[in-house]
Design a protein around this motif. Structure first.
Motif, PDB file in Angstrom:
ATOM      1  N   PRO A   1       0.885  -1.344   0.033  1.00  8.16           N
ATOM      2  CA  PRO A   1      -0.065   0.147  -0.136  1.00  8.16           C
ATOM      3  C   PRO A   1       0.770   1.178   0.025  1.00  8.16           C
ATOM      4  CG  PRO A   1      -0.077  -0.984   2.329  1.00  8.16           C
ATOM      5  CD  PRO A   1       0.551  -1.893   1.058  1.00  8.16           C
ATOM      6  N   LEU A   2       0.338   2.422  -0.562  1.00 10.01           N
ATOM      7  CA  LEU A   2       0.998   3.547  -0.716  1.00 10.01           C
ATOM      8  C   LEU A   2       1.324   4.283   0.709  1.00 10.01           C
ATOM      9  CD1 LEU A   2      -0.909   5.175  -3.660  1.00 10.01           C
ATOM     10  CD2 LEU A   2       1.237   3.886  -3.666  1.00 10.01           C
ATOM     11  N   ASP A   3       0.451   3.829   1.823  1.00 13.47           N
ATOM     12  CA  ASP A   3       0.651   4.489   3.114  1.00 13.47           C
ATOM     13  C   ASP A   3       1.581   3.714   3.987  1.00 13.47           C
ATOM     14  OD1 ASP A   3      -1.264   2.436   3.502  1.00 13.47           O
ATOM     15  OD2 ASP A   3      -2.688   3.516   4.628  1.00 13.47           O
ATOM     16  N   HIS A   4       2.143   2.590   3.434  1.00 14.60           N
ATOM     17  CA  HIS A   4       2.874   1.832   4.249  1.00 14.60           C
ATOM     18  C   HIS A   4       4.396   2.680   4.558  1.00 14.60           C
ATOM     19  CE1 HIS A   4       5.343  -1.452   5.847  1.00 14.60           C
ATOM     20  NE2 HIS A   4       6.256  -1.236   5.038  1.00 14.60           N
ATOM     21  N   VAL A   5       4.641   2.600   5.918  1.00 13.47           N
ATOM     22  CA  VAL A   5       6.113   3.236   6.185  1.00 13.47           C
ATOM     23  C   VAL A   5       7.155   2.378   5.958  1.00 13.47           C
ATOM     24  CG1 VAL A   5       7.258   4.431   8.047  1.00 13.47           C
ATOM     25  CG2 VAL A   5       4.821   4.710   7.756  1.00 13.47           C
ATOM     26  N   PHE A   6       7.746   2.465   5.060  1.00 16.22           N
ATOM     27  CA  PHE A   6       9.002   1.588   4.663  1.00 16.22           C
ATOM     28  C   PHE A   6      10.388   2.035   5.679  1.00 16.22           C
ATOM     29  CE2 PHE A   6       6.791   1.599   0.971  1.00 16.22           C
ATOM     30  CZ  PHE A   6       7.084   0.385   0.584  1.00 16.22           C
ATOM     31  N   SER A   7      10.940   1.113   5.991  1.00 17.88           N
ATOM     32  CA  SER A   7      12.272   1.081   6.531  1.00 17.88           C
ATOM     33  C   SER A   7      13.370   0.731   5.618  1.00 17.88           C
ATOM     34  CB  SER A   7      12.477   0.512   7.994  1.00 17.88           C
ATOM     35  OG  SER A   7      12.283  -0.843   7.844  1.00 17.88           O
ATOM     36  N   VAL A   8      14.626   1.419   5.640  1.00 15.07           N
ATOM     37  CA  VAL A   8      15.481   0.997   4.677  1.00 15.07           C
ATOM     38  C   VAL A   8      16.756   0.891   5.360  1.00 15.07           C
ATOM     39  CG1 VAL A   8      16.779   1.683   2.320  1.00 15.07           C
ATOM     40  CG2 VAL A   8      14.497   2.533   2.951  1.00 15.07           C
ATOM     41  N   ASN A   9      17.592  -0.267   5.249  1.00 15.34           N
ATOM     42  CA  ASN A   9      18.484  -0.742   6.071  1.00 15.34           C
ATOM     43  C   ASN A   9      19.672  -0.686   4.992  1.00 15.34           C
ATOM     44  OD1 ASN A   9      17.488  -1.408   8.681  1.00 15.34           O
ATOM     45  ND2 ASN A   9      16.490  -2.457   7.455  1.00 15.34           N
ATOM     46  N   ALA A  10      20.757  -0.085   5.177  1.00 14.93           N
ATOM     47  CA  ALA A  10      21.759  -0.099   4.060  1.00 14.93           C
ATOM     48  C   ALA A  10      23.186   0.139   4.439  1.00 14.93           C
ATOM     49  CB  ALA A  10      21.244   1.008   2.936  1.00 14.93           C
TER      50      ALA A  10
ATOM     51  N   ALA B   1       7.656   9.684   3.972  1.00 13.71           N
ATOM     52  CA  ALA B   1       9.065   9.381   3.831  1.00 13.71           C
ATOM     53  C   ALA B   1       9.468   8.042   4.667  1.00 13.71           C
ATOM     54  CB  ALA B   1       9.745  10.510   4.736  1.00 13.71           C
ATOM     55  N   PRO B   2      10.588   7.424   3.986  1.00 17.09           N
ATOM     56  CA  PRO B   2      10.696   6.095   4.772  1.00 17.09           C
ATOM     57  C   PRO B   2      11.901   6.356   5.614  1.00 17.09           C
ATOM     58  CG  PRO B   2      11.928   6.454   2.524  1.00 17.09           C
ATOM     59  CD  PRO B   2      10.973   7.458   2.778  1.00 17.09           C
ATOM     60  N   ILE B   3      12.070   5.269   6.715  1.00 16.99           N
ATOM     61  CA  ILE B   3      12.907   5.408   7.900  1.00 16.99           C
ATOM     62  C   ILE B   3      14.296   5.050   7.214  1.00 16.99           C
ATOM     63  CG2 ILE B   3      13.598   4.948  10.199  1.00 16.99           C
ATOM     64  CD1 ILE B   3      10.400   4.436  10.545  1.00 16.99           C
ATOM     65  N   PHE B   4      15.177   5.882   7.134  1.00 11.85           N
ATOM     66  CA  PHE B   4      16.513   5.304   6.309  1.00 11.85           C
ATOM     67  C   PHE B   4      17.694   5.159   7.298  1.00 11.85           C
ATOM     68  CE2 PHE B   4      19.999   6.803   3.578  1.00 11.85           C
ATOM     69  CZ  PHE B   4      20.325   5.634   2.882  1.00 11.85           C
ATOM     70  N   LEU B   5      17.957   4.114   7.501  1.00 11.30           N
ATOM     71  CA  LEU B   5      19.298   3.567   8.094  1.00 11.30           C
ATOM     72  C   LEU B   5      20.465   3.103   7.653  1.00 11.30           C
ATOM     73  CD1 LEU B   5      16.879   0.996  10.125  1.00 11.30           C
ATOM     74  CD2 LEU B   5      17.169   3.487  10.460  1.00 11.30           C
ATOM     75  N   PRO B   6      21.325   4.143   7.055  1.00 16.02           N
ATOM     76  CA  PRO B   6      22.424   4.026   6.489  1.00 16.02           C
ATOM     77  C   PRO B   6      23.617   3.809   7.157  1.00 16.02           C
ATOM     78  CG  PRO B   6      22.183   6.401   6.536  1.00 16.02           C
ATOM     79  CD  PRO B   6      21.112   5.818   7.313  1.00 16.02           C
ATOM     80  N   ALA B   7      24.532   3.045   7.032  1.00 13.77           N
ATOM     81  CA  ALA B   7      25.794   2.834   7.569  1.00 13.77           C
ATOM     82  C   ALA B   7      26.884   2.538   6.542  1.00 13.77           C
ATOM     83  CB  ALA B   7      25.665   1.381   8.104  1.00 13.77           C
ATOM     84  N   VAL B   8      28.069   2.540   6.990  1.00 16.21           N
ATOM     85  CA  VAL B   8      29.312   2.182   6.204  1.00 16.21           C
ATOM     86  C   VAL B   8      30.449   1.330   6.556  1.00 16.21           C
ATOM     87  CG1 VAL B   8      30.616   4.325   7.065  1.00 16.21           C
ATOM     88  CG2 VAL B   8      31.228   3.681   5.059  1.00 16.21           C
ATOM     89  N   ALA B   9      30.859   0.700   5.585  1.00 16.43           N
ATOM     90  CA  ALA B   9      31.614  -0.805   6.194  1.00 16.43           C
ATOM     91  C   ALA B   9      33.249  -0.154   5.603  1.00 16.43           C
ATOM     92  CB  ALA B   9      31.200  -1.701   5.375  1.00 16.43           C
ATOM     93  N   ASN B  10      34.152  -0.999   6.099  1.00 13.30           N
ATOM     94  CA  ASN B  10      35.377  -0.703   5.825  1.00 13.30           C
ATOM     95  C   ASN B  10      35.740  -1.657   4.575  1.00 13.30           C
ATOM     96  OD1 ASN B  10      38.071  -0.122   5.766  1.00 13.30           O
ATOM     97  ND2 ASN B  10      38.647  -1.038   7.567  1.00 13.30           N
ATOM     98  N   THR B  11      35.216  -1.300   3.418  1.00 15.11           N
ATOM     99  CA  THR B  11      35.576  -1.678   1.990  1.00 15.11           C
ATOM    100  C   THR B  11      35.420  -0.617   1.167  1.00 15.11           C
ATOM    101  OG1 THR B  11      35.128  -3.656   0.790  1.00 15.11           O
ATOM    102  CG2 THR B  11      33.145  -2.655   1.740  1.00 15.11           C
ATOM    103  N   TYR B  12      36.258  -0.398   0.166  1.00 16.53           N
ATOM    104  CA  TYR B  12      36.102   0.452  -0.800  1.00 16.53           C
ATOM    105  C   TYR B  12      34.758   1.037  -1.576  1.00 16.53           C
ATOM    106  CZ  TYR B  12      37.575   4.247  -4.021  1.00 16.53           C
ATOM    107  OH  TYR B  12      37.870   5.269  -4.879  1.00 16.53           O
ATOM    108  N   ARG B  13      34.246  -0.241  -2.206  1.00  9.35           N
ATOM    109  CA  ARG B  13      33.143  -0.228  -2.902  1.00  9.35           C
ATOM    110  C   ARG B  13      32.310  -1.199  -2.687  1.00  9.35           C
ATOM    111  NH1 ARG B  13      35.739   0.958  -8.364  1.00  9.35           N
ATOM    112  NH2 ARG B  13      33.981   1.038  -8.829  1.00  9.35           N
ATOM    113  N   GLY B  14      30.841  -1.182  -3.083  1.00 10.80           N
ATOM    114  CA  GLY B  14      29.898  -2.033  -2.936  1.00 10.80           C
ATOM    115  C   GLY B  14      28.801  -1.650  -2.234  1.00 10.80           C
TER     116      GLY B  14
END
Length: 313
Positions: A135-144, A196-209
């Motif tokens: 549904p359009l009113d679903h509140v998404f979360s994005v783990n990345a 607006a989605p709940i956006f949960l970004p992170a960074v890992a110790n690898t150059y790309r990907g």
């Protein structure tokens, strides 16, 4: 016919990657300014107005400034910054996102390159939304999580300078804790969702990907779509795409480096039939399909060339 391409900001991470993909290609002449000329406003403005295509690899404000400097109405622009990704008069440069999107890009004078995180998120959820499964009113979360090259020179220095000094303590860290990341508006607009989605970004110790995950409570949706149905919708959406592939979930090992060094995007649907829960997973190269690869694909489409020319599948 030869097209003339000027990359404004070609000394940055994305710009260098684009230049590498264009080097040596027949029919493409790159306009390259010498180091001293790059800082000469008149020579930069001349290059911006002499090219057939300009690719902007600049901070947002500098990208807006560059667009304002273009007076030649024949110059077509691809902006790799965040500056125009939700602008109404720019075409969104994610060719696989909607039926007809590639055709719109082909005719556009101004194209905004998608962000790396939104590319994974939108590829996973937009077909399901379009099919009415979510549904359009679903509140998404994005783990990345992304390789550190996604943070540009400052983040690259943070990881590589520490490593050169003998420190290896930063293996993984989260950021965007204020929940106001600049990619959120882009995700919401182009997914065509209400919240607006709940956006949960992170960074890992690898150059790309990059790995982008979207959990879904399928059992809570009105249509209660099955895991198999979700996968089938994705397969149908990307069946003709040479760059987007939907992989089976029977190989559960997903690595951040899986698509590193390529310009492709891989999608999977994992889930639990008994609980009615699903994990949508995308992997891509944050500098490939998430940045430089997408820009080159858009250039190819706009110039009437093979869409995947110069790209690594």
């Amino acid at each position: 016919m030869t097209i003339r391409v000027f990359i404004d900001g070609a000394v940055g991470t994305t710009g260098l990657e684009i230049r590498e993909r264009l080097d040596g290609r027949d029919g493409i002449e790159q306009l390259i300014l010498a180091e001293a000329d790059r800082k000469d406003p008149a020579k930069r403005e001349d290059a911006l107005n002499s090219a057939d295509f300009v690719i902007l690899c600049l901070p947002d404000d500098a990208a807006r400034e560059a667009v304002a400097m273009i007076r030649n109405e024949k110059v077509r622009v691809i902006d790799a910054s965040t500056a125009h990704r939700v602008a109404p008069d720019w075409t969104y440069g994610f060719a696989e996102l909607e039926p007809g999107q590639s055709a719109a890009i082909a005719e556009a004078a101004r194209v905004s390159n998608p962000g790396c995180y939104p590319t994974g998120f939108l590829a996973l959820v937009r077909p399901l939304i379009r099919a009415g499964m979510v549904p359009l009113d679903h509140v998404f979360s994005v783990n990345a999580v992304s390789g550190y090259s996604g943070g540009g020179k400052s983040m690259i220095a943070e990881f590589e300078d520490r490593a050169s000094e003998g420190f290896t303590d930063t293996a993984f860290r989260i950021y965007g804790l204020g929940l106001a990341h600049k990619h959120v508006a882009e995700m919401q607009k182009h997914a065509r969702i209400e919240h607006a989605p709940i956006f949960l970004p992170a960074v890992a110790n690898t150059y790309r990907g990059m790995v982008v995950e979207v959990p879904l409570p399928l059992h809570a949706f009105t249509r209660r779509p099955s895991i198999e149905a979700c996968e089938n919708v994705l397969r149908e959406a990307y069946k003709d795409s040479p760059l987007v592939r939907v992989l089976p979930a029977d190989v559960p090992l997903v690595r951040i480096e899986e698509d590193a060094g390529t310009d492709r995007l891989s999608l999977r649907v994992f889930g639990n039939i008994e609980t009615g829960q699903a994990r949508l997973v995308a992997t891509l190269d944050n500098l490939g399909k998430g940045a430089a690869g997408a820009a080159v694909q858009n250039l190819n489409i706009m110039a009437g060339l093979d869409p995947v020319a110069g790209l690594v599948l």
